[in-house]
Design a protein around this motif. Structure first.
Motif, PDB file in Angstrom:
ATOM      1  N   LEU A   1       0.649  20.375   0.273  1.00 41.90           N
ATOM      2  CA  LEU A   1       0.406  19.301   0.940  1.00 41.90           C
ATOM      3  C   LEU A   1       1.353  18.885   2.115  1.00 41.90           C
ATOM      4  O   LEU A   1       2.420  19.641   2.352  1.00 41.90           O
ATOM      5  CB  LEU A   1       0.105  18.004   0.021  1.00 41.90           C
ATOM      6  N   VAL A   2       0.867  17.895   3.257  1.00 41.78           N
ATOM      7  CA  VAL A   2       1.650  17.648   3.843  1.00 41.78           C
ATOM      8  C   VAL A   2       3.527  17.308   3.737  1.00 41.78           C
ATOM      9  O   VAL A   2       3.255  16.601   2.983  1.00 41.78           O
ATOM     10  CB  VAL A   2       1.078  16.615   5.185  1.00 41.78           C
ATOM     11  N   GLY A   3       4.328  18.104   4.332  1.00 39.02           N
ATOM     12  CA  GLY A   3       5.490  17.674   3.747  1.00 39.02           C
ATOM     13  C   GLY A   3       6.233  18.235   2.843  1.00 39.02           C
ATOM     14  O   GLY A   3       7.503  18.180   2.305  1.00 39.02           O
TER      15      GLY A   3
ATOM     16  N   VAL B   1       0.717  -1.287   0.023  1.00 36.72           N
ATOM     17  CA  VAL B   1       0.101   0.114   0.038  1.00 36.72           C
ATOM     18  C   VAL B   1       0.928   1.320   0.064  1.00 36.72           C
ATOM     19  O   VAL B   1       1.932   1.494   0.550  1.00 36.72           O
ATOM     20  CB  VAL B   1      -0.902  -0.147   1.372  1.00 36.72           C
ATOM     21  N   PHE B   2       0.650   2.218  -0.830  1.00 35.69           N
ATOM     22  CA  PHE B   2       1.560   3.168  -0.947  1.00 35.69           C
ATOM     23  C   PHE B   2       0.741   4.683  -0.772  1.00 35.69           C
ATOM     24  O   PHE B   2      -0.140   4.988  -1.650  1.00 35.69           O
ATOM     25  CB  PHE B   2       2.115   3.282  -2.500  1.00 35.69           C
ATOM     26  N   ILE B   3       0.846   5.066   0.278  1.00 32.20           N
ATOM     27  CA  ILE B   3      -0.109   6.446   0.530  1.00 32.20           C
ATOM     28  C   ILE B   3       0.969   7.522   0.281  1.00 32.20           C
ATOM     29  O   ILE B   3       2.129   7.694   0.722  1.00 32.20           O
ATOM     30  CB  ILE B   3      -0.190   6.445   2.185  1.00 32.20           C
ATOM     31  N   THR B   4       0.523   8.415  -0.709  1.00 33.44           N
ATOM     32  CA  THR B   4       1.137   9.736  -1.089  1.00 33.44           C
ATOM     33  C   THR B   4       0.483  10.891  -1.392  1.00 33.44           C
ATOM     34  O   THR B   4      -0.782  10.646  -1.850  1.00 33.44           O
ATOM     35  CB  THR B   4       2.581   9.066  -2.067  1.00 33.44           C
ATOM     36  N   HIS B   5       0.911  11.751  -1.397  1.00 34.85           N
ATOM     37  CA  HIS B   5       0.379  13.137  -2.096  1.00 34.85           C
ATOM     38  C   HIS B   5       1.185  13.234  -3.489  1.00 34.85           C
ATOM     39  O   HIS B   5       0.642  14.362  -4.100  1.00 34.85           O
ATOM     40  CB  HIS B   5       0.545  14.181  -1.290  1.00 34.85           C
ATOM     41  N   ARG B   6       2.102  12.760  -4.018  1.00 33.91           N
ATOM     42  CA  ARG B   6       2.789  12.918  -5.209  1.00 33.91           C
ATOM     43  C   ARG B   6       2.048  12.046  -6.263  1.00 33.91           C
ATOM     44  O   ARG B   6       2.553  10.843  -6.396  1.00 33.91           O
ATOM     45  CB  ARG B   6       4.281  12.562  -4.796  1.00 33.91           C
ATOM     46  N   LEU B   7       1.547  12.816  -6.931  1.00 35.90           N
ATOM     47  CA  LEU B   7       0.627  11.878  -8.227  1.00 35.90           C
ATOM     48  C   LEU B   7       1.557  11.625  -9.106  1.00 35.90           C
ATOM     49  O   LEU B   7       1.302  10.511  -9.754  1.00 35.90           O
ATOM     50  CB  LEU B   7      -0.532  12.841  -8.730  1.00 35.90           C
ATOM     51  N   PRO B   8       2.722  12.319  -9.677  1.00 32.41           N
ATOM     52  CA  PRO B   8       3.490  11.591 -10.667  1.00 32.41           C
ATOM     53  C   PRO B   8       4.212  10.262 -10.050  1.00 32.41           C
ATOM     54  O   PRO B   8       4.211   9.475 -11.026  1.00 32.41           O
ATOM     55  CB  PRO B   8       4.592  12.237 -10.890  1.00 32.41           C
ATOM     56  N   GLU B   9       4.236  10.188  -8.714  1.00 37.31           N
ATOM     57  CA  GLU B   9       4.828   8.829  -8.475  1.00 37.31           C
ATOM     58  C   GLU B   9       3.952   7.847  -8.540  1.00 37.31           C
ATOM     59  O   GLU B   9       4.067   6.649  -8.992  1.00 37.31           O
ATOM     60  CB  GLU B   9       5.277   9.061  -6.857  1.00 37.31           C
ATOM     61  N   VAL B  10       2.486   8.082  -8.425  1.00 41.28           N
ATOM     62  CA  VAL B  10       1.433   7.173  -8.240  1.00 41.28           C
ATOM     63  C   VAL B  10       1.404   6.680  -9.946  1.00 41.28           C
ATOM     64  O   VAL B  10       1.306   5.600 -10.096  1.00 41.28           O
ATOM     65  CB  VAL B  10       0.239   7.643  -7.970  1.00 41.28           C
ATOM     66  N   MET B  11       1.428   7.683 -10.808  1.00 39.60           N
ATOM     67  CA  MET B  11       1.356   7.274 -12.294  1.00 39.60           C
ATOM     68  C   MET B  11       2.322   6.420 -12.832  1.00 39.60           C
ATOM     69  O   MET B  11       2.239   5.700 -13.559  1.00 39.60           O
ATOM     70  CB  MET B  11       1.051   8.750 -13.230  1.00 39.60           C
ATOM     71  N   GLU B  12       3.438   6.600 -12.189  1.00 34.55           N
ATOM     72  CA  GLU B  12       4.453   5.842 -12.750  1.00 34.55           C
ATOM     73  C   GLU B  12       5.042   4.608 -11.979  1.00 34.55           C
ATOM     74  O   GLU B  12       5.220   3.549 -12.746  1.00 34.55           O
ATOM     75  CB  GLU B  12       5.803   6.677 -12.511  1.00 34.55           C
TER      76      GLU B  12
END
Length: 512
Positions: free
Chosen positions: A300-302, A208-219
């Motif tokens: 976003l946070v961080g 499970v990958f919780i993140t606010h960084r959408l480019p990382e999600v897409m890749e």
């Protein structure tokens, strides 16, 4: 997307959460949420702050118990009541603050083998040589080169993360939850993390990958679930939605809430920041603030907001860049230097840094102005009382008495005290770092009104927040912060929630 996601079936799930409901003090945090994971899948979990994703994962990790619902692991029902229970089932969590999970004075080998050493309970002693050999084998299988005899205290954040992952891998983890794992990492360190993530995928681990960084999600993710207001609003293969569509899912609807705005006449530039840098958090920030202007720095946070606020307030020293006021370059060695130059701050951690909890409302308000209300080193009680009464009346601070210790006030009224103590200080710039954190909706409206009045009086306001709607509602200019850099500067007339969320999540101007 890293690999093509296959349509899920009941048989493919390693873990299922069905109809999960959770409330705190009668307030729903999760409302019948379904969530499923397959082995060998990187599943991104997205949502704005307060969407419920952290609560859902804390239930999965055993930190919270759910009120209603069902959890299945490999088809069998489970209900673990602690993180230790979750680990025994093969469910592990890697938090952003990896130091909390490691023992800094032990070696890499000892940390990798820590659970095995603890489980032996003295009955099956593991020699240092065997610890080192096993740790080396596990790290080598992950293609990580860290000397196993080094102490963890001497490692970088990225290396500590790899050590923790090696320890989890040794325990044959079935599910690993990663909570903002790349937030503290540099670009090259993040690349190393994603290589390890790919290795875990090939091993069949569900991630499970919780993140606010959408480019990382897409890749890097295979599947994505979006939460909003305690419910699941979307779940599907990453390739099914564009980044803009994911943003729309997180927001739910276009921004329509109205914030009280007081018209203010803009004057000269009172603060300019050029190339401000600090460690890995702030990577070259440029900002300008005019008198009468509210500049909202949203991210976003961080993203680096608090680090910027602390440097401008003199609490921390920058590694590079310059801070200028009135055309003069400033060097702040401590907060008193910033205050003397005309910058005052309402910090995020008001109870630790903004107010003195054990002191009275009256004394908190008077502290910055002791020279004005004192004579021959003695505080004038009449002047202190008069000052406090003016501020209490002006801000609508609800307190039984000016003599009441501020610790007995509500969060919103404590925040008004933290703001009120600066109102009669001759400051050009007022910094607000997450000023509505932990306050009720009524106090929040009051705080917006106060900030608007400060701008109307000619003060320059820098408003730093992770609440994107607040930034849009109150800012004359919105500077969107992403990964320690200003990703976009939007005039109020051109800003929308969709644009702000897009840039705050890593979107680029050329892709709009």
């Amino acid at each position: 997307m890293a690999t093509s996601a296959i349509k899920k079936t009941e048989e493919q799930y390693v873990l299922q959460m069905k109809g999960i409901t959770k409330s705190f003090a009668g307030i729903p945090a999760l409302r019948g949420v379904d969530f499923g994971l397959r082995g060998g899948e990187v599943h991104a979990l997205l949502g704005a702050n307060g969407a419920g994703k952290s609560t859902l994962m804390k239930i999965l990790a055993g930190a919270y118990e759910y009120d209603e619902g069902t959890m299945l692991l490999n088809g069998g029902g489970v209900r673990h009541k602690s993180p230790a229970d979750a680990k025994r089932l093969g469910i592990h969590c890697v938090y952003q603050e990896v130091d909390a999970s490691l023992v800094p004075q032990l070696t890499v080998a000892e940390n990798v083998m820590l659970d095995a050493i603890g489980a032996s309970d003295g009955k099956a002693w593991i020699s240092p040589r065997r610890q080192a050999q096993e740790a080396e084998q596990i790290l080598a299988s992950l293609q990580v080169d860290i000397p196993v005899k080094r102490k963890v205290v001497d490692l970088t954040i990225a290396e500590k993360q790899m050590v923790l992952l090696a320890r989890i891998v040794r325990q044959d983890a079935k599910v690993i939850i990663f909570d903002e794992p790349t937030a503290p990492l540099s670009g090259s360190e993040a690349d190393t993390f994603f290589r390890i993530l790919s290795e875990l995928r090939h091993r069949g681990t569900a991630c499970v990958f919780i993140t606010h960084r959408l480019p990382e999600v897409m890749e890097h993710a295979d599947y994505v679930t979006v939460m909003r207001d305690g419910t699941k609003v979307h779940s599907g293969p990453v390739g099914a939605l564009s980044m803009e569509e994911l943003v729309a899912q997180m927001l739910g609807k276009s921004f329509a809430e109205e914030f009280p705005k007081v018209p203010a006449e803009l004057g000269d530039i009172v603060l300019s920041v050029n190339g401000l840098r600090q460690g890995r958090k702030v990577k070259g920030v440029d900002l300008t603030v005019r008198s009468g202007q509210i500049v909202a720095v949203v991210g976003l946070v961080g993203a680096g907001k608090t680090e910027i606020a602390r440097m401008l307030a003199g609490a921390d020293r920058p590694d590079g860049g310059e801070i200028c006021m009135g055309g003069r370059r400033m060097l702040f060695k401590q907060p008193a230097d910033a205050i003397a130059a005309g910058i005052v701050s309402v910090p995020e951690e008001r109870r630790k840094q903004g107010i003195v909890m054990e002191e009275s409302v009256e004394r908190n308000i008077s502290l910055p102005l002791l020279n004005r209300i004192s004579r021959f080193s003695f505080i004038s009680g009449n002047r202190e009382r008069s000052l406090a009464e003016r501020i209490i009346s002006s801000l609508g601070i609800k307190t039984a008495s000016a003599k009441l210790p501020v610790k007995y006030l509500s969060g919103g009224n404590q925040q008004k005290v933290a703001i009120g103590k600066w109102l009669e200080k001759e400051a050009d710039i007022i910094l607000f770092d997450e000023p509505t954190k932990g306050v009720d909706i009524g106090a929040k409206s009051d705080i917006f009104r106060i900030i608007g009045q400060l701008a109307a009086a000619g003060k320059g306001v820098l408003y730093l927040t992770s609440e994107l709607d607040e930034g849009l509602g109150i800012g004359d200019v919105i500077a969107v912060l992403y990964d320690g850099r200003i990703a976009a500067v939007l005039p109020r007339s051109e800003a929308t929630m969709e644009k702000i969320m897009y840039f705050a999540s890593g979107g680029r101007e050329e892709n709009l």
